[in-house]
Design a protein around this motif. Structure first.
Motif, PDB file in Angstrom:
ATOM      1  N   GLY A   2     156.324 -54.284  45.617  1.00  0.00           N
ATOM      2  CA  GLY A   2     157.692 -53.775  45.564  1.00  0.00           C
ATOM      3  C   GLY A   2     157.843 -52.466  46.307  1.00  0.00           C
ATOM      4  O   GLY A   2     156.932 -51.995  46.972  1.00  0.00           O
ATOM      5  N   THR A   3     159.010 -51.893  46.169  1.00  0.00           N
ATOM      6  CA  THR A   3     159.285 -50.643  46.860  1.00  0.00           C
ATOM      7  C   THR A   3     158.988 -49.462  45.962  1.00  0.00           C
ATOM      8  O   THR A   3     159.110 -49.545  44.743  1.00  0.00           O
TER       9      THR A   3
ATOM     10  N   TRP B 192     155.681 -44.367  44.811  1.00  0.00           N
ATOM     11  CA  TRP B 192     154.718 -44.452  43.732  1.00  0.00           C
ATOM     12  C   TRP B 192     153.812 -43.224  43.768  1.00  0.00           C
ATOM     13  O   TRP B 192     153.512 -42.712  44.839  1.00  0.00           O
TER      14      TRP B 192
END
Length: 52
Positions: free
Chosen positions: A29-30, A33
């Motif tokens: 996913g985007t 992080w």
């Protein structure tokens, strides 16, 4: 978030020409992080790999 992308033995060349290798694990996913870095002097264990 249950997907994890894993790349094994990713090379990183140092200024002196030495090549270090790392296993890179990141969430799918985007992001953004946070980054967690762990290093060790001995060979890594391959607990995530399956033996053939």
């Amino acid at each position: 978030m249950t997907e994890i992308q894993i790349e094994f033995d990713v090379p990183a060349e140092m200024r002196d020409g030495t090549v270090l290798r790392a296993d890179v694990q990141r969430p799918g996913g985007t992001g953004p992080w946070p980054v967690l870095l762990s290093r060790r002097s001995s060979p890594p264990t391959r607990s995530l790999r399956t033996s053939k």
